[in-house]
Scaffold this active site. Structure first.
Site, PDB file in Angstrom:
ATOM      1  N   CYS A  39     -46.758 -42.833  -0.936  1.00 12.31           N
ATOM      2  CA  CYS A  39     -47.512 -43.489  -2.001  1.00 12.31           C
ATOM      3  C   CYS A  39     -47.590 -42.609  -3.256  1.00 12.31           C
ATOM      4  CB  CYS A  39     -48.888 -43.920  -1.488  1.00 12.31           C
ATOM      5  SG  CYS A  39     -49.560 -45.251  -2.482  1.00 12.31           S
TER       6      CYS A  39
ATOM      7  N   HIS B  17     -47.614 -46.837   2.987  1.00 13.07           N
ATOM      8  CA  HIS B  17     -48.119 -45.775   3.867  1.00 13.07           C
ATOM      9  C   HIS B  17     -47.578 -45.962   5.289  1.00 13.07           C
ATOM     10  CE1 HIS B  17     -51.142 -43.972   1.172  1.00 13.07           C
ATOM     11  NE2 HIS B  17     -51.211 -45.191   0.653  1.00 13.07           N
TER      12      HIS B  17
ATOM     13  N   GLU C  98     -47.477 -43.966   7.655  1.00 11.36           N
ATOM     14  CA  GLU C  98     -48.305 -43.281   8.668  1.00 11.36           C
ATOM     15  C   GLU C  98     -49.277 -44.239   9.354  1.00 11.36           C
ATOM     16  OE1 GLU C  98     -48.516 -42.902   5.395  1.00 11.36           O
ATOM     17  OE2 GLU C  98     -50.591 -42.605   4.709  1.00 11.36           O
TER      18      GLU C  98
HETATM   19  N1  GLN Z   1     -53.017 -43.341  -7.202  1.00 11.87           N
HETATM   20  C1  GLN Z   1     -51.837 -44.062  -6.904  1.00 11.87           C
HETATM   21  C2  GLN Z   1     -51.990 -45.551  -7.181  1.00 11.87           C
HETATM   22  O1  GLN Z   1     -53.076 -46.052  -7.222  1.00 11.87           O
HETATM   23  C3  GLN Z   1     -51.393 -43.831  -5.472  1.00 11.87           C
HETATM   24  C4  GLN Z   1     -52.351 -44.356  -4.452  1.00 11.87           C
HETATM   25  C5  GLN Z   1     -52.143 -43.792  -3.072  1.00 11.87           C
HETATM   26  O2  GLN Z   1     -51.513 -42.755  -2.891  1.00 11.87           O
HETATM   27  N2  GLN Z   1     -52.699 -44.434  -2.063  1.00 11.87           N
HETATM   28  O3  GLN Z   1     -51.014 -46.236  -7.326  1.00 11.87           O
END
Ligand code: GLN
Length: 548
Positions: A386, A515, A517
């Protein structure tokens, strides 16, 4: 008629009540019953999405896009099933429904009161989630510890359910038995007080699961039994172990599934836990180690390091290590350090693999970008999750495509090269200050490029993964970045969103907008994590050869 098991905590929090709940679920499931698990969080927050991970730990996202407590992740990993929105409740959620119903005149002119209407709503939610998941047995973990004001109404709901159907409801108290260093003796008194507290709520535990550094011996079992009104065989020892996945096996050594099923008037069907046993044994036998560095910022709480904010990442690494027959030695690296002393980034050469997990905001990101650059240039296997993928895009834009000052508009809205920018519908939500549960959340499909490493690892073109973000890869920069060697390995089915990036000519350089994970399970490790650990193990072998 389903059966209900309430799991409550005594003495203190953070002793593994979630893992115990998940383990009890696992041993009952292994007896052929369909099991689900619910978590009750006493917070007034509607969900965990607005809580700081340093305080509350990881925000676990469900398939249907709920932002929940990390324990839901434990339930999914142990039970091997998806747990959905209905299985998570907070004080905020319960009150919100009661108040909405009152505004809709659904109480027919009655005085709406904390008791009975709040416990009734809790019971309604427990039953609804159980029916929806078609479970024979629902395990309900009550957050916090007994004796707190915060969870008293949830205990009241549990008491009422037991009063109405005494054969279908039972109570497990997970308590902590300290062994003070100066005494060297395991003490039972705090557990006795916890039982008094829970008795005051009208509840008598059927089982006491004793968390401690060591197994509980006979004299102490006897003491707990006598003073807590629980049969001695129902005082269950649950000592510290190397891997949390051993806990179901430990509970079964005390024949817990059989004892629970007897009390619930259910037949203990033949036990089937071979896969699980094999997995635990394989992890125990692995001796070759790979060193994995997780570069984050949510580790420190005062003088203590609490990796809870990254719990699913850590577990996914462990699952993948087991599958590769190696042991992962995980180090927590605070990215702030590289911002203060950029030269230190060279220490990353000691790692076989690097993970940059998700995150928000500006703290520590330049340090993460330095680390990603080091991993890319020095061919250290890298997985970005992410924010980790977004920062890898920024690093590539700045250092390979030479777009000086390239950034995400999350941090620098005025950057000349906004390679990561906000999704249009997200901008609207932020403008209206609609922060809660409004990110791009939950499972979305993704189509993989046939030439990508990701496709090789997944072994299929269409995948589905869980998201939690507001920003995305800016399509205006696709051509420029691809020209210099960035591969868009995964796109949304309409091709509008970049979901995976890869760098070719590198042993393993993958960044995912989702994600992965969150979907890794001990019996079904995630393909990308498996790929990372396999590359890390190859890296290690190469290093050994180079030394020779
Ligand atoms: N801050 C970034 C976004 O909002 C990544 C979010 C995250 O890593 N869950 O897109």
């Amino acid at each position: 008629m389903s059966k209900f098991i309430f799991v409550m905590g005594g003495v203190m929090s953070g002793v593994g009540k979630g893992v115990t709940t998940a383990s009890i679920g696992k041993i009952l499931q292994a007896r052929g019953y369909k099991v689900t698990a619910l978590k009750i969080d006493p917070y007034v927050n509607i969900d965990a999405g607005t809580m700081n991970p340093v305080e509350h730990g990881e925000v676990f996202v469900t398939e249907d896009g709920d932002e929940t407590d990390q324990d839901i992740g434990n339930y999914e990993r142990f039970l091997g099933v998806n747990i959905l929105r209905d299985n998570y409740m907070t004080t905020g959620r319960v009150y919100q429904s009661v108040i909405c119903r009152e505004r809709n005149l659904e109480y027919g002119g009655k005085c709406v009161e904390v008791v009975p209407h709040i416990p009734e709503e809790v019971i309604r939610r427990i039953k609804k989630a159980t029916v929806k998941s078609k479970a024979d047995i629902a395990i309900i973990e009550v957050g916090g510890t007994v004796g707190e004001y915060q969870n008293i109404l949830f205990l009241e709901a549990a008491r009422i359910m037991h009063y109405q159907n005494p054969h279908d409801v039972l109570f497990v108290l997970v308590s902590y038995l300290p062994i003070p260093g100066t005494l060297g003796e395991m003490k039972t008194k705090p557990t006795q007080y916890a039982v008094q507290q829970i008795n005051a709520a009208g509840i008598q535990p059927d089982f006491i699961v004793c968390r401690s550094a060591k197994p509980v011996d006979e004299p102490r079992k006897h003491k707990i039994s006598t003073f807590c009104n629980v049969a001695k065989q129902d005082v269950i020892s649950n000592p510290d172990v190397e891997s949390i996945y051993e806990i179901p096996l430990i509970l079964e050594k005390e024949r817990l599934s059989e004892k629970i099923l007897n009390k619930l008037h259910l037949r203990p069907k033949k036990r089937n836990m071979q896969d699980w046993q094999k997995m635990v044994l394989a992890a125990r036998r692995a001796i070759k180690a790979v060193k994995i560095g997780i570069i984050g910022k949510y580790f420190a709480s005062g003088d203590f390091i609490l990796p809870d904010a990254y719990i699913s990442v850590i577990e996914a690494i462990k699952h993948a290590s087991g599958a590769n027959k190696v042991k992962a030695e995980i180090s927590w690296i605070n990215s702030d350090v590289y911002e203060k002393k950029p030269g230190l980034v060279k220490e990353l050469k000691n790692y076989d693999g690097i993970v940059v997990p998700g995150g928000f905001g500006s703290r520590g990101i330049e340090g993460k970008i330095l680390a990603i650059k080091y991993a890319r240039e020095n061919k250290i296997p890298f997985l970005g999750l992410c924010y980790g993928m977004q920062l890898a895009t920024i690093e590539f834009a700045r250092n390979v495509v030479k777009l000086k000052g390239a950034h995400t508009t999350e941090i620098n809205p005025k950057t000349k090269y906004p390679v990561i920018h906000i999704m249009p519908d997200q901008a609207e939500k932020l403008a209206k200050k609609q922060y809660g549960n409004t990110m791009r959340l939950g499972a979305y499909p993704c189509i993989l490029d046939k030439d990508s490493l990701s496709f090789k690892l997944y072994g299929q073109r269409k995948i589905s993964e869980r998201h939690r973000h507001r920003y995305e890869f800016n399509n205006d920069y696709r051509a420029k970045l691809i020209k210099k060697g960035l591969r868009l390995a995964g796109l949304s089915p309409d091709k509008k969103l970049v979901e995976i990036i890869e760098v070719a000519n590198h042993p393993f350089f993958v960044g995912t907008q989702f994600h992965p994970e969150l979907k890794s399970r001990p019996l079904n490790p995630h393909p990308l994590f498996k790929g990372l650990i396999a590359a890390a193990a190859r890296n290690k072998r190469q290093e050994i050869r180079d030394k020779k």
